[in-house]
Scaffold this motif. Structure first.
Motif, PDB file in Angstrom:
ATOM      1  N   VAL A 124       0.848  -1.198   0.000  1.00 36.26           N
ATOM      2  CA  VAL A 124       0.000   0.000   0.000  1.00 36.26           C
ATOM      3  C   VAL A 124       0.884   1.248   0.000  1.00 36.26           C
ATOM      4  CG1 VAL A 124      -1.684   1.295   1.378  1.00 36.26           C
ATOM      5  CG2 VAL A 124      -1.931  -1.196   1.107  1.00 36.26           C
ATOM      6  N   MET A 125       2.012   1.194   0.718  1.00 38.05           N
ATOM      7  CA  MET A 125       2.934   2.336   0.741  1.00 38.05           C
ATOM      8  C   MET A 125       3.434   2.650  -0.665  1.00 38.05           C
ATOM      9  SD  MET A 125       6.430   2.990   0.469  1.00 38.05           S
ATOM     10  CE  MET A 125       7.527   1.771   1.147  1.00 38.05           C
ATOM     11  N   LEU A 126       3.852   1.631  -1.407  1.00 39.60           N
ATOM     12  CA  LEU A 126       4.340   1.874  -2.768  1.00 39.60           C
ATOM     13  C   LEU A 126       3.233   2.412  -3.659  1.00 39.60           C
ATOM     14  CD1 LEU A 126       6.745  -1.107  -3.585  1.00 39.60           C
ATOM     15  CD2 LEU A 126       7.311   1.325  -3.386  1.00 39.60           C
TER      16      LEU A 126
ATOM     17  N   ARG B  96      -2.127   0.175  10.660  1.00 40.69           N
ATOM     18  CA  ARG B  96      -1.129  -0.674   9.998  1.00 40.69           C
ATOM     19  C   ARG B  96      -0.025   0.202   9.434  1.00 40.69           C
ATOM     20  NH1 ARG B  96      -2.453  -6.053   8.881  1.00 40.69           N
ATOM     21  NH2 ARG B  96      -0.210  -6.121   8.490  1.00 40.69           N
ATOM     22  N   LEU B  97       1.138  -0.412   9.265  1.00 45.18           N
ATOM     23  CA  LEU B  97       2.193   0.244   8.503  1.00 45.18           C
ATOM     24  C   LEU B  97       1.947  -0.134   7.050  1.00 45.18           C
ATOM     25  CD1 LEU B  97       5.296  -0.394  10.784  1.00 45.18           C
ATOM     26  CD2 LEU B  97       3.761   1.592  10.728  1.00 45.18           C
ATOM     27  N   SER B  98       1.710   0.856   6.224  1.00 45.26           N
ATOM     28  CA  SER B  98       1.277   0.548   4.853  1.00 45.26           C
ATOM     29  C   SER B  98       2.354  -0.171   4.041  1.00 45.26           C
ATOM     30  CB  SER B  98       0.820   1.817   4.137  1.00 45.26           C
ATOM     31  OG  SER B  98       1.855   2.777   4.072  1.00 45.26           O
ATOM     32  N   CYS B  99       3.616  -0.085   4.479  1.00 46.44           N
ATOM     33  CA  CYS B  99       4.672  -0.806   3.752  1.00 46.44           C
ATOM     34  C   CYS B  99       4.599  -2.306   4.000  1.00 46.44           C
ATOM     35  CB  CYS B  99       6.051  -0.277   4.099  1.00 46.44           C
ATOM     36  SG  CYS B  99       6.601  -0.620   5.785  1.00 46.44           S
ATOM     37  N   GLN B 100       3.817  -2.704   5.002  1.00 47.33           N
ATOM     38  CA  GLN B 100       3.724  -4.121   5.349  1.00 47.33           C
ATOM     39  C   GLN B 100       2.413  -4.743   4.882  1.00 47.33           C
ATOM     40  OE1 GLN B 100       6.491  -5.687   6.727  1.00 47.33           O
ATOM     41  NE2 GLN B 100       7.263  -3.670   6.113  1.00 47.33           N
TER      42      GLN B 100
ATOM     43  N   VAL C 266       4.946   9.234   4.168  1.00 44.30           N
ATOM     44  CA  VAL C 266       6.331   9.724   4.074  1.00 44.30           C
ATOM     45  C   VAL C 266       7.286   8.586   3.710  1.00 44.30           C
ATOM     46  CG1 VAL C 266       8.173  10.916   5.317  1.00 44.30           C
ATOM     47  CG2 VAL C 266       5.774  11.535   5.739  1.00 44.30           C
ATOM     48  N   ALA C 267       7.155   7.470   4.401  1.00 41.53           N
ATOM     49  CA  ALA C 267       7.947   6.266   4.100  1.00 41.53           C
ATOM     50  C   ALA C 267       9.442   6.527   4.141  1.00 41.53           C
ATOM     51  CB  ALA C 267       7.528   5.680   2.753  1.00 41.53           C
ATOM     52  N   GLU C 268       9.893   7.138   5.219  1.00 40.97           N
ATOM     53  CA  GLU C 268      11.304   7.508   5.365  1.00 40.97           C
ATOM     54  C   GLU C 268      12.276   6.341   5.198  1.00 40.97           C
ATOM     55  OE1 GLU C 268      11.300  11.266   8.383  1.00 40.97           O
ATOM     56  OE2 GLU C 268      12.234   9.418   9.083  1.00 40.97           O
ATOM     57  N   CYS C 269      11.897   5.167   5.702  1.00 36.66           N
ATOM     58  CA  CYS C 269      12.848   4.042   5.683  1.00 36.66           C
ATOM     59  C   CYS C 269      12.725   3.202   4.415  1.00 36.66           C
ATOM     60  CB  CYS C 269      12.673   3.171   6.924  1.00 36.66           C
ATOM     61  SG  CYS C 269      11.233   2.080   6.875  1.00 36.66           S
ATOM     62  N   GLY C 270      11.834   3.583   3.536  1.00 34.77           N
ATOM     63  CA  GLY C 270      11.696   2.876   2.268  1.00 34.77           C
ATOM     64  C   GLY C 270      11.052   1.504   2.386  1.00 34.77           C
ATOM     65  N   GLY C 271      10.380   1.258   3.465  1.00 29.97           N
ATOM     66  CA  GLY C 271       9.665  -0.009   3.607  1.00 29.97           C
ATOM     67  C   GLY C 271      10.383  -1.047   4.435  1.00 29.97           C
ATOM     68  N   ASN C 272      11.353  -0.613   5.257  1.00 26.71           N
ATOM     69  CA  ASN C 272      12.145  -1.548   6.060  1.00 26.71           C
ATOM     70  C   ASN C 272      11.647  -1.713   7.498  1.00 26.71           C
ATOM     71  OD1 ASN C 272      14.110  -2.409   4.133  1.00 26.71           O
ATOM     72  ND2 ASN C 272      14.927  -0.329   4.210  1.00 26.71           N
ATOM     73  N   THR C 273      10.438  -1.330   7.743  1.00 28.18           N
ATOM     74  CA  THR C 273       9.814  -1.484   9.067  1.00 28.18           C
ATOM     75  C   THR C 273      10.640  -0.838  10.170  1.00 28.18           C
ATOM     76  OG1 THR C 273       9.348  -3.724   8.224  1.00 28.18           O
ATOM     77  CG2 THR C 273       8.385  -3.141  10.330  1.00 28.18           C
ATOM     78  N   SER C 274      11.077   0.390   9.930  1.00 20.87           N
ATOM     79  CA  SER C 274      11.872   1.039  10.967  1.00 20.87           C
ATOM     80  C   SER C 274      11.534   2.516  11.167  1.00 20.87           C
ATOM     81  CB  SER C 274      13.371   0.895  10.667  1.00 20.87           C
ATOM     82  OG  SER C 274      13.687   1.450   9.424  1.00 20.87           O
ATOM     83  N   CYS C 275      10.486   3.018  10.514  1.00 24.88           N
ATOM     84  CA  CYS C 275      10.223   4.452  10.690  1.00 24.88           C
ATOM     85  C   CYS C 275       8.795   4.774  11.131  1.00 24.88           C
ATOM     86  CB  CYS C 275      10.540   5.204   9.400  1.00 24.88           C
ATOM     87  SG  CYS C 275       9.339   4.950   8.067  1.00 24.88           S
ATOM     88  N   ALA C 276       7.840   3.990  10.706  1.00 24.14           N
ATOM     89  CA  ALA C 276       6.419   4.212  11.023  1.00 24.14           C
ATOM     90  C   ALA C 276       5.840   5.473  10.392  1.00 24.14           C
ATOM     91  CB  ALA C 276       6.174   4.200  12.522  1.00 24.14           C
ATOM     92  N   THR C 277       6.537   6.039   9.416  1.00 25.34           N
ATOM     93  CA  THR C 277       5.979   7.216   8.752  1.00 25.34           C
ATOM     94  C   THR C 277       5.089   6.834   7.573  1.00 25.34           C
ATOM     95  OG1 THR C 277       7.911   7.488   7.322  1.00 25.34           O
ATOM     96  CG2 THR C 277       7.930   8.668   9.431  1.00 25.34           C
ATOM     97  N   CYS C 278       4.671   5.591   7.572  1.00 21.95           N
ATOM     98  CA  CYS C 278       3.754   5.110   6.531  1.00 21.95           C
ATOM     99  C   CYS C 278       2.459   4.605   7.176  1.00 21.95           C
ATOM    100  CB  CYS C 278       4.399   3.982   5.734  1.00 21.95           C
ATOM    101  SG  CYS C 278       4.772   2.534   6.748  1.00 21.95           S
ATOM    102  N   HIS C 279       2.207   5.080   8.398  1.00 18.59           N
ATOM    103  CA  HIS C 279       1.045   4.627   9.168  1.00 18.59           C
ATOM    104  C   HIS C 279      -0.263   4.989   8.460  1.00 18.59           C
ATOM    105  CE1 HIS C 279      -1.611   5.444  12.937  1.00 18.59           C
ATOM    106  NE2 HIS C 279      -1.725   4.176  12.594  1.00 18.59           N
TER     107      HIS C 279
ATOM    108  N   ASP D   3       5.505  -3.700  17.232  1.00 18.07           N
ATOM    109  CA  ASP D   3       6.311  -2.846  18.110  1.00 18.07           C
ATOM    110  C   ASP D   3       6.273  -1.403  17.650  1.00 18.07           C
ATOM    111  OD1 ASP D   3       6.945  -5.011  19.617  1.00 18.07           O
ATOM    112  OD2 ASP D   3       8.984  -5.261  18.810  1.00 18.07           O
ATOM    113  N   LEU D   4       6.434  -1.188  16.346  1.00 14.94           N
ATOM    114  CA  LEU D   4       6.418   0.182  15.830  1.00 14.94           C
ATOM    115  C   LEU D   4       5.056   0.818  16.009  1.00 14.94           C
ATOM    116  CD1 LEU D   4       8.530   0.247  12.552  1.00 14.94           C
ATOM    117  CD2 LEU D   4       8.868   1.601  14.607  1.00 14.94           C
ATOM    118  N   LEU D   5       4.006   0.048  15.792  1.00 11.30           N
ATOM    119  CA  LEU D   5       2.660   0.602  15.965  1.00 11.30           C
ATOM    120  C   LEU D   5       2.433   1.020  17.417  1.00 11.30           C
ATOM    121  CD1 LEU D   5       0.614  -1.865  13.740  1.00 11.30           C
ATOM    122  CD2 LEU D   5       0.915   0.579  13.320  1.00 11.30           C
TER     123      LEU D   5
HETATM  124 FE1  FES Z   1       9.178   2.889   7.164  1.00 15.80          FE
HETATM  125 FE2  FES Z   1       6.903   1.639   6.528  1.00 15.80          FE
HETATM  126  S1  FES Z   1       8.114   2.913   5.275  1.00 15.80           S
HETATM  127  S2  FES Z   1       8.011   1.561   8.411  1.00 15.80           S
END
Ligand code: FES
Length: 107
Positions: free
Chosen positions: A24-26, A84-88, A37-50, A70-72
């Motif tokens: 969904v993030m992509l 949800r984190l949209s990258c996941q 925002v997706a700062e981490c590019g989908g690596n489950t480390s930023c939560a800016t794709c909530h 954990d991030l949520l």
């Molecule tokens: Fe960083 Fe989803 S893009 S956690």
């Protein structure tokens, strides 16, 4: 192509066509949808794709993994049932019309 509908903080809805299997993030970032925002590019480390997944779709998704949980818990501004984190969240044809709300502020 499955469609994803994004509900922006002002209530505006925008639908985009996603490639089957993309997150969904992509789908958002590749189609210029603001607020993911997706700062981490989908690596489950930023939560800016909530996002908040709408009730009718949330039960149809695979549950979040441990890192996403954990991030949520720690990183999102307001966790709700559909958070949800949209990258996941992969988009599939079975989820055509998947509707998610974008928070006004990402952490
Ligand atoms: Fe960083 Fe989803 S893009 S956690």
């Amino acid at each position: 192509m499955p469609k994803v509908v994004f509900v922006l903080p002002d209530g505006t809805q925008t639908g985009v066509d996603a490639r089957d299997g993309d997150s969904v993030m992509l789908a958002a970032t590749q189609n210029g949808v603001p607020g993911i925002v997706a700062e981490c590019g989908g690596n489950t480390s930023c939560a800016t794709c909530h996002v908040w997944v709408r009730d009718d779709f949330a039960p149809r998704l695979d549950p979040p993994g441990d890192m996403e949980e954990d991030l949520l818990d720690l990183a999102v501004s307001e966790r709700r049932d559909g958070s949800r984190l949209s990258c996941q969240v992969p988009v599939t044809s079975e989820l055509d019309g998947l509707t998610v709300e974008i928070p006004a502020v990402q952490p």
